[in-house]
Design a protein around this motif. Structure first.
Motif, PDB file in Angstrom:
ATOM      1  N   PHE A  29       2.516   7.075  13.715  1.00 42.40           N
ATOM      2  CA  PHE A  29       2.517   6.396  12.464  1.00 42.40           C
ATOM      3  C   PHE A  29       3.599   5.509  12.376  1.00 42.40           C
ATOM      4  O   PHE A  29       4.289   5.642  12.762  1.00 42.40           O
ATOM      5  CB  PHE A  29       2.914   7.971  11.704  1.00 42.40           C
ATOM      6  CG  PHE A  29       1.678   8.191  10.882  1.00 42.40           C
ATOM      7  CD1 PHE A  29      -0.010   7.715   9.629  1.00 42.40           C
ATOM      8  CD2 PHE A  29       0.624   9.230  11.980  1.00 42.40           C
ATOM      9  CE1 PHE A  29      -1.114   8.460   9.704  1.00 42.40           C
ATOM     10  CE2 PHE A  29      -0.330  10.310  11.459  1.00 42.40           C
ATOM     11  CZ  PHE A  29      -0.906   9.775  10.814  1.00 42.40           C
ATOM     12  N   SER A  62      -2.021   7.453  18.549  1.00 41.37           N
ATOM     13  CA  SER A  62      -2.465   6.734  16.959  1.00 41.37           C
ATOM     14  C   SER A  62      -0.376   7.472  16.435  1.00 41.37           C
ATOM     15  O   SER A  62      -0.263   8.302  17.375  1.00 41.37           O
ATOM     16  CB  SER A  62      -3.106   7.494  15.839  1.00 41.37           C
ATOM     17  OG  SER A  62      -4.873   7.263  16.406  1.00 41.37           O
ATOM     18  N   LEU A  71       6.421   3.976  10.534  1.00 42.97           N
ATOM     19  CA  LEU A  71       7.742   4.667   8.909  1.00 42.97           C
ATOM     20  C   LEU A  71       8.614   3.392   8.678  1.00 42.97           C
ATOM     21  O   LEU A  71       8.295   2.824   8.713  1.00 42.97           O
ATOM     22  CB  LEU A  71       8.838   5.540   9.684  1.00 42.97           C
ATOM     23  CG  LEU A  71       7.965   6.839  10.630  1.00 42.97           C
ATOM     24  CD1 LEU A  71       9.218   7.429  11.075  1.00 42.97           C
ATOM     25  CD2 LEU A  71       7.543   7.494   9.153  1.00 42.97           C
ATOM     26  N   THR A 108       0.768  -1.057   0.087  1.00 47.66           N
ATOM     27  CA  THR A 108      -0.177   0.309  -0.012  1.00 47.66           C
ATOM     28  C   THR A 108       0.801   1.638  -0.446  1.00 47.66           C
ATOM     29  O   THR A 108       2.462   1.569   1.050  1.00 47.66           O
ATOM     30  CB  THR A 108      -1.059   0.178   1.236  1.00 47.66           C
ATOM     31  OG1 THR A 108      -1.675   1.083   1.419  1.00 47.66           O
ATOM     32  CG2 THR A 108      -0.235  -0.146   2.811  1.00 47.66           C
ATOM     33  N   ASP A 109       0.601   2.112  -0.745  1.00 43.79           N
ATOM     34  CA  ASP A 109       0.669   3.410  -0.902  1.00 43.79           C
ATOM     35  C   ASP A 109      -0.050   4.951   0.577  1.00 43.79           C
ATOM     36  O   ASP A 109       0.669   5.936   0.152  1.00 43.79           O
ATOM     37  CB  ASP A 109       0.956   4.373  -1.739  1.00 43.79           C
ATOM     38  CG  ASP A 109       1.809   3.239  -3.015  1.00 43.79           C
ATOM     39  OD1 ASP A 109       2.851   3.208  -2.905  1.00 43.79           O
ATOM     40  OD2 ASP A 109       1.499   3.400  -4.161  1.00 43.79           O
ATOM     41  N   ALA A 110      -0.593   3.914   1.546  1.00 48.30           N
ATOM     42  CA  ALA A 110      -1.771   4.988   2.339  1.00 48.30           C
ATOM     43  C   ALA A 110      -0.646   5.074   3.183  1.00 48.30           C
ATOM     44  O   ALA A 110       0.219   4.110   3.872  1.00 48.30           O
ATOM     45  CB  ALA A 110      -3.064   3.987   2.651  1.00 48.30           C
ATOM     46  N   ASN A 111      -0.801   6.019   4.172  1.00 41.96           N
ATOM     47  CA  ASN A 111      -0.173   6.036   5.805  1.00 41.96           C
ATOM     48  C   ASN A 111      -0.785   4.991   6.394  1.00 41.96           C
ATOM     49  O   ASN A 111      -2.151   5.134   6.737  1.00 41.96           O
ATOM     50  CB  ASN A 111      -0.720   7.216   6.276  1.00 41.96           C
ATOM     51  CG  ASN A 111      -0.048   8.384   5.256  1.00 41.96           C
ATOM     52  OD1 ASN A 111       1.108   8.393   5.131  1.00 41.96           O
ATOM     53  ND2 ASN A 111      -0.420  10.016   5.568  1.00 41.96           N
ATOM     54  N   VAL A 112       0.248   4.649   7.011  1.00 45.05           N
ATOM     55  CA  VAL A 112      -0.843   3.193   7.780  1.00 45.05           C
ATOM     56  C   VAL A 112      -0.383   3.808   9.758  1.00 45.05           C
ATOM     57  O   VAL A 112       0.639   4.632   9.686  1.00 45.05           O
ATOM     58  CB  VAL A 112       0.172   1.917   7.577  1.00 45.05           C
ATOM     59  CG1 VAL A 112       0.201   0.525   8.794  1.00 45.05           C
ATOM     60  CG2 VAL A 112       0.025   2.133   6.180  1.00 45.05           C
ATOM     61  N   PHE A 113      -1.084   3.518  10.802  1.00 48.68           N
ATOM     62  CA  PHE A 113      -1.258   3.545  11.908  1.00 48.68           C
ATOM     63  C   PHE A 113      -1.282   2.627  12.614  1.00 48.68           C
ATOM     64  O   PHE A 113      -1.990   1.389  11.976  1.00 48.68           O
ATOM     65  CB  PHE A 113      -1.269   5.020  12.324  1.00 48.68           C
ATOM     66  CG  PHE A 113      -2.791   5.487  12.353  1.00 48.68           C
ATOM     67  CD1 PHE A 113      -4.097   5.206  13.725  1.00 48.68           C
ATOM     68  CD2 PHE A 113      -3.736   4.617  10.923  1.00 48.68           C
ATOM     69  CE1 PHE A 113      -5.157   4.301  13.385  1.00 48.68           C
ATOM     70  CE2 PHE A 113      -4.918   5.299  11.347  1.00 48.68           C
ATOM     71  CZ  PHE A 113      -6.036   4.918  12.466  1.00 48.68           C
TER      72      PHE A 113
END
Length: 192
Positions: free
Chosen positions: A190, A188, A192, A169-174
Motif C-alpha cells: 500500500f 502488494s 502511504l 482519490t480517497d481509495a487505498n492505492v497499492f
C-alpha cells in the motif's frame, strides 16, 4: 596515521560511482564497569573481494541519544559501497573526551540487499590504559552465527496526482512490481 577522524573520512572518498548498499549495524557495549565511551567511534567494513566501505564515523545512533554506554546496544544505518560478504571489520575510536576507554562486546552487521546478517564478537577493551593499549581492532565474523535470508531490495515509488479537478482519490492505492525473473513479483504494497 592521521590524527583526526575528519582526515580519515576524507581518505575514504573512493568508490563513489559503484553500487551502494545500506548496512544496519548494532554495536553492543559490554556490561562491565566504565565500559562506555565518549570518544568518536568509527568502523571500516572489508568485503570478500578486497573492497572496503571506507572510513565511516558512527555518529547518529537510532536507539540512544547518548551512544556507547555500558550494557547498551546502539543501532546505526550506514550507506556505503556494496562490498559483498564481509570478511572483517575494523572498529575503533579517536581517544577524545574524558571517558574515552571502551569495552566493545560485539558488532552485528545486517545487509538486507544481500540477505546476510553477520556477528563480529570482540569482547575486549579499546583503551590506551587497558589490555594491549590499542584503541582500534580488526574482528572477524563468527561463521556459526551467520544468518542468511532472502535479500530485500528497497524501492522508492513516487506518484504524482494531476491538478485536474476530481483527479485525487480517497481509495487505498497499492502497487505490485514485476521483474524479468520468470514472472516473479513483489507482494502488494500500500502507498502511504
Amino acid at each position: 596515521t592521521p590524527d583526526s577522524l575528519k582526515d580519515r573520512a576524507k581518505e575514504s572518498t573512493n568508490c563513489l560511482h559503484r553500487s551502494r548498499a545500506l548496512y544496519h549495524l548494532s554495536v553492543v557495549t559490554g556490561n562491565v564497569g566504565a565500559a562506555g565511551t565518549d570518544a568518536n567511534v568509527f568502523v571500516v567494513l572489508y568485503g570478500q573481494n578486497g573492497d572496503d566501505s571506507g572510513f565511516v564515523p558512527l555518529v547518529a545512533s537510532k536507539s540512544h541519544r547518548n551512544k556507547f554506554e555500558r550494557g547498551q546496544t546502539d543501532d546505526f544505518v550506514v550507506e556505503a559501497v556494496e562490498i559483498g560478504k564481509i570478511k572483517k571489520l575494523k572498529i575503533g575510536h579517536d581517544n577524545k573526551g574524558s571517558s574515552s576507554g571502551w569495552y566493545l562486546e560485539k558488532v552485528v552487521v545486517d545487509c538486507p540487499v544481500l540477505g546476510r546478517r553477520q556477528t563480529f564478537a570482540c569482547d575486549r577493551w579499546l583503551d590506551k590504559d587497558k589490555d594491549d593499549g590499542q584503541i582500534e581492532t580488526e574482528v572477524y565474523p563468527a561463521d556459526d552465527l551467520e544468518v542468511c535470508y532472502d535479500p530485500h531490495v528497497r524501492y522508492e515509488v513516487r506518484t504524482y496526482t494531476s491538478d485536474l479537478r476530481g483527479a485525487g482519490t480517497d481509495a487505498n492505492v497499492f502497487v505490485v512490481l514485476y521483474g524479468d525473473d520468470a514472472g516473479k513479483q513483489t507482494s502488494s504494497a500500500f502507498l502511504l
